[in-house]
Design an enzyme around this catalytic site. Structure first.
Site, PDB file in Angstrom:
ATOM      1  N   VAL A  86      -2.387  -2.730   7.450  1.00 19.28           N
ATOM      2  CA  VAL A  86      -1.224  -2.526   8.298  1.00 19.28           C
ATOM      3  C   VAL A  86      -1.493  -3.165   9.657  1.00 19.28           C
ATOM      4  O   VAL A  86      -2.573  -2.986  10.234  1.00 19.28           O
ATOM      5  CB  VAL A  86      -0.910  -1.025   8.478  1.00 19.28           C
ATOM      6  CG1 VAL A  86       0.386  -0.842   9.260  1.00 19.28           C
ATOM      7  CG2 VAL A  86      -0.802  -0.336   7.127  1.00 19.28           C
TER       8      VAL A  86
ATOM      9  N   ASP B 257       0.762  12.098  -2.158  1.00 17.12           N
ATOM     10  CA  ASP B 257      -0.474  11.902  -1.393  1.00 17.12           C
ATOM     11  C   ASP B 257      -0.269  12.361   0.047  1.00 17.12           C
ATOM     12  O   ASP B 257      -0.652  11.677   0.995  1.00 17.12           O
ATOM     13  CB  ASP B 257      -0.881  10.428  -1.430  1.00 17.12           C
ATOM     14  CG  ASP B 257      -2.319  10.219  -0.934  1.00 17.12           C
ATOM     15  OD1 ASP B 257      -3.095  11.198  -0.944  1.00 17.12           O
ATOM     16  OD2 ASP B 257      -2.654   9.094  -0.533  1.00 17.12           O
TER      17      ASP B 257
ATOM     18  N   GLY C 254      -6.814   0.209   4.484  1.00 12.70           N
ATOM     19  CA  GLY C 254      -7.240   1.120   3.449  1.00 12.70           C
ATOM     20  C   GLY C 254      -7.742   0.374   2.240  1.00 12.70           C
ATOM     21  O   GLY C 254      -7.941  -0.845   2.260  1.00 12.70           O
TER      22      GLY C 254
ATOM     23  N   LYS D 222       3.061  -3.897   6.420  1.00 19.33           N
ATOM     24  CA  LYS D 222       2.082  -3.368   5.480  1.00 19.33           C
ATOM     25  C   LYS D 222       1.958  -4.323   4.311  1.00 19.33           C
ATOM     26  O   LYS D 222       2.946  -4.638   3.644  1.00 19.33           O
ATOM     27  CB  LYS D 222       2.502  -1.983   5.001  1.00 19.33           C
ATOM     28  CG  LYS D 222       1.456  -1.296   4.150  1.00 19.33           C
ATOM     29  CD  LYS D 222       1.734   0.185   4.037  1.00 19.33           C
ATOM     30  CE  LYS D 222       0.468   0.988   4.135  1.00 19.33           C
ATOM     31  NZ  LYS D 222       0.722   2.410   4.233  1.00 19.33           N
TER      32      LYS D 222
ATOM     33  N   ALA E 211      -4.215  -1.413   1.072  1.00 18.82           N
ATOM     34  CA  ALA E 211      -3.232  -2.011   1.960  1.00 18.82           C
ATOM     35  C   ALA E 211      -3.811  -2.224   3.342  1.00 18.82           C
ATOM     36  O   ALA E 211      -4.765  -1.551   3.756  1.00 18.82           O
ATOM     37  CB  ALA E 211      -1.980  -1.138   2.052  1.00 18.82           C
TER      38      ALA E 211
ATOM     39  N   LEU F  18      -3.529  -2.258  12.800  1.00 17.35           N
ATOM     40  CA  LEU F  18      -3.358  -0.805  12.942  1.00 17.35           C
ATOM     41  C   LEU F  18      -4.273  -0.012  12.024  1.00 17.35           C
ATOM     42  O   LEU F  18      -4.694   1.082  12.355  1.00 17.35           O
ATOM     43  CB  LEU F  18      -1.893  -0.422  12.655  1.00 17.35           C
ATOM     44  CG  LEU F  18      -0.855  -0.872  13.675  1.00 17.35           C
ATOM     45  CD1 LEU F  18       0.537  -0.491  13.206  1.00 17.35           C
ATOM     46  CD2 LEU F  18      -1.131  -0.275  15.036  1.00 17.35           C
ATOM     47  N   GLY F  19      -4.536  -0.535  10.838  1.00 14.62           N
ATOM     48  CA  GLY F  19      -5.385   0.198   9.906  1.00 14.62           C
ATOM     49  C   GLY F  19      -5.575  -0.589   8.629  1.00 14.62           C
ATOM     50  O   GLY F  19      -4.833  -1.522   8.321  1.00 14.62           O
TER      51      GLY F  19
END
Length: 570
Positions: free
Chosen positions: A38, A149, A33, A53, A36, A30-31
Site C-alpha cells: 500500500v 479478517d 504485507g 493497494k 499486498a 504506507l505498508g
C-alpha cells in the site's frame, strides 16, 4: 514461486515522486504485507489523497486466478457506502498485469498502533469506537459481505474536524479474496506452507476448523478487539499457532485477563460476542450495536443476564518459539524452516512495557451464553501448563487442524445413497402436492365452467344449455387424449394438468362465441339464472358457492352488455 523481474518492474513505479497511470503522484509507502503493498498517492487532477493497494507479484504467480477474484471482490466491496468503511474509488491493472485498487486515504494510525502507544482507550471511547465498527459491519452483512479478517491492524483511527475519533474498517474485499485464494502459499524455497486464512488471535472457532463463516464470525473477532480497547491487554497472550487454535476451540469459556476490572454489563457483552458457538453470540451487528448503545446512554438493564465472574489463581503462560507478529495482525505465518533466532528477534521487537505482549496471565472464568439461573461458575478454559510440549504431543497443530477439517467434512457429507433417497422423498412429496392441487383445481374449473357456460346458453333452451355446459369439459378431455402428453409416465402431468388448462381454454372460447351470437340475452340469463342447476335448493347452497358464481356471472354479464352495444347484429 515469485518472479523477481516482474516484482522489480511492478514496484519501480511505486517510488516517491513517480506519476502512476498518468494521474496518481506517489507520495510514500504506507505498508507492506504478505500479499499486498500500500502506498500513499495524490490524484493530480482532483487534488485528493488516496491509497493505492497492489497485489504482490508472488501472490499472482502462486495463484494465477487471483486477478479475476480480485475484480469480483472489489465489485462487492465497492457497494459499501458506510462512512466507517474505507471506500474503494477505482481498480485496474498495471502494465505488468498486477491488479491494484484505489482506496480512500485515512490520515491516522491503525488501532493496534494506537493501543500499543496509549494502552487502554477508556470505556466510553472504546464503546464509541466499537459502535462505529458495528455500523460498518451492519451494512456489510446486509450485503452478505463477511470481513473474515477483522483485527486491530485492519481498523484505521483518524480525527474528525472537531477533534473526535473516527474509525474506518479496511480490507473487506481482500480478506474475502485471500480466503478464496486457497490455504497454501508457495514459498521461495519451493515448499508449501499450511497457512491460516486470517489472523489466528482474532479468528472465530469455525474459521479455524474451516467451517462456514457468517456475520457472527466477524462479531466474535470484534468482541476480542473490544476487550483489547477496554483493557489495553492482548485478548490471547499465547504466541504459537497450535496453542491459539486450542484456545479458541476449547468448549470452556474464553478466559480474558483483566475483564473483571470492567463493569458487569461490558463483561456480559464481551462474553456473549466471544461465545464458542455462533448461535450463542449476537444474531446480528444491529443487536450488538443496540445493546452497546443502551449501556452508553445509561439505559442498560437493571440486572445483567450474566453472573458475577469469580477470579482464579494466576497462571503463568509458556514462552513460545513462534513469532508474535502473526498474532498481532502482521500477516505473516512462520514457516517450519524459520530459525529460532528469527522468531526470537521478532518477539524482541515488541517494547518491554507493552501490555499487549504480556505473557504472564491471571485467568478469569468467562461466561459464554450461561443463563442467570446457573449458580455454579463454568469450568475455566486453560491451555496446558505441564511444561514445554513438543509438536507431537499437542492435540492440535496445523496438520491436525487439517485432519479435523477432513474428518468434519466426511461426517457432514452425505453418501450418494443418502442424497438419492433424500431427492426421491422430496420429489415424491412435491408430486403428491401437485397432484392434489391439480385435482382440486380441475374440479373447481369444471364446476365454474358448467355454471357460467350453461347459464349463458339459456336462450338455446333448457335441455340444450345443460349439454353446452358440459361440452368444454368433454372437448378438453378429447383434446388431452390426442395430445403429445402421452410420454409422461404419471397421471398428474399426463392428464390432470393438461385437462385443467384445456378445460379453462375451451370454456373461454365457448363464452366468447355465446357473447358474439346473442350477448344481450346471455347477459340477462347470467343475471337471473346463474344458479339454475341448483333448482329449488338455491337457498340451501353454501354461501361461498353462491357468492363466487354470482360475482363471476355478474362480471361476465357486464361484459356481454358492453358487447351488445358494440355488435351491430346483437
Amino acid at each position: 514461486m515469485s518472479h523477481p523481474e516482474a516484482e522489480t518492474r511492478a514496484f519501480r513505479e511505486l517510488r516517491a515522486g513517480v506519476l502512476f497511470e498518468g494521474k496518481y503522484r506517489i507520495m510514500r509507502p504506507l505498508g507492506e504485507g504478505s500479499f499486498a503493498t500500500v502506498v500513499h498517492a495524490r490524484h493530480e487532477v482532483m487534488d485528493r489523497d488516496v491509497a493505492l493497494k497492489f497485489l504482490r507479484p508472488e501472490v499472482m504467480a502462486a495463484h494465477p486466478e487471483v486477478a479475476e477474484r480480485f475484480i469480483t471482490e472489489v465489485r462487492v466491496a465497492s457497494r459499501l457506502k458506510d462512512p466507517h468503511t474505507v471506500a474503494i474509488f477505482d481498480f485496474g491493472t498495471t502494465s505488468d498485469s498486477i491488479p491494484y485498487m484505489v482506496l480512500e486515504y485515512v490520515d491516522g494510525r491503525t488501532l493496534d498502533e494506537v493501543i500499543e502507544a496509549r494502552g487502554a482507550l477508556g470505556k466510553r471511547r472504546s464503546m464509541e469506537c466499537c459502535l462505529q465498527i458495528l455500523a460498518s459491519l451492519e451494512e456489510a452483512h446486509a450485503h452478505h459481505v463477511i470481513h473474515r479478517d477483522l483485527k486491530p491492524a485492519n481498523l484505521m483511527v483518524g480525527r474528525t474536524a472537531r477533534g473526535g475519533w473516527t474509525v474506518k474498517v479496511l480490507d473487506f474485499g481482500v480478506a474475502k479474496l485471500v480466503e478464496r485464494a486457497g490455504e497454501t502459499i508457495q514459498t521461495s524455497s519451493g515448499r508449501q506452507s499450511t497457512q491460516f486464512i486470517g489472523t489466528p488471535r482474532y479468528m472465530s472457532p469455525e474459521q479455524i476448523l474451516g467451517q462456514k463463516v457468517s456475520a457472527s464470525s466477524d462479531l466474535y473477532s470484534l468482541g476480542l478487539i473490544f476487550f483489547e480497547m477496554c483493557t489495553g491487554r492482548a485478548c490471547i497472550a499465547e504466541t504459537s499457532v497450535a496453542k491459539v487454535a486450542r484456545f479458541h476451540l476449547a468448549e470452556e469459556p474464553l478466559p480474558l485477563h483483566g475483564i473483571e476490572e470492567l463493569p458487569e454489563a461490558l463483561q456480559a457483552i464481551i462474553h456473549r460476542a466471544t461465545a464458542r458457538h455462533p448461535q450463542a453470540r449476537y444474531a446480528s451487528a444491529r443487536e450488538f450495536r443496540e445493546e452497546l448503545e443502551a449501556i452508553l446512554q445509561g439505559r442498560a438493564r437493571g440486572g445483567s443476564s450474566y453472573p458475577s465472574l469469580p477470579q482464579t489463581p494466576a497462571l503463568k503462560s509458556e514462552p513460545s518459539e513462534a513469532s508474535a507478529d502473526v498474532f498481532s495482525g502482521k500477516g505473516y505465518v512462520p514457516l517450519p524452516e524459520d530459525s529460532e533466532s528469527e522468531a526470537s528477534s521478532a518477539a524482541q521487537r515488541t517494547p518491554s512495557g507493552n501490555m499487549r505482549r504480556t505473557t504472564g496471565m491471571r485467568r478469569t472464568t468467562g461466561v459464554r451464553g450461561i443463563s442467570s439461573a446457573s449458580s455454579t461458575p463454568p469450568p475455566q478454559r486453560t491451555v496446558s501448563q505441564s511444561g514445554s510440549l513438543s509438536v507431537g504431543e499437542l492435540d492440535l497443530d496445523l496438520h491436525s487442524v487439517a485432519r479435523q477439517q477432513h474428518q468434519l467434512a466426511a461426517r457432514q457429507t452425505p453418501s450418494v445413497d443418502d442424497l438419492r433417497q433424500s431427492q426421491d422423498r422430496a420429489a415424491s412429496h412435491a408430486h403428491w402436492r401437485l397432484t392434489l392441487a391439480s385435482s382440486l383445481g380441475l374440479v373447481l374449473v369444471a364446476a365454474l365452467s358448467f355454471a357460467l357456460v350453461s347459464a349463458a346458453a339459456t336462450p338455446l333452451g333448457g335441455a340444450t344449455r345443460a349439454v353446452v355446459g358440459v361440452l368444454p369439459f368433454l372437448l378438453a378431455f378429447l383434446w388431452v387424449a390426442f395430445s403429445n402428453t402421452l410420454h409422461f409416465p404419471d397421471v398428474t402431468r399426463r392428464w390432470l394438468l393438461p385437462w385443467l388448462r384445456r378445460t379453462s381454454a375451451a370454456s373461454a372460447v365457448g363464452l366468447v362465441v355465446i357473447g358474439l351470437v346473442f350477448p344481450a340475452a346471455a347477459a340477462a340469463a347470467l343475471r337471473n339464472e346463474a344458479l339454475w342447476f341448483l333448482g329449488e335448493q338455491v337457498s340451501g347452497a353454501p354461501l361461498f358457492l353462491r357468492l363466487t358464481i354470482g360475482s363471476l356471472a355478474g362480471a361476465l354479464a357486464g361484459l356481454y352488455e358492453l358487447m351488445a352495444g358494440l355488435i351491430p347484429w346483437a
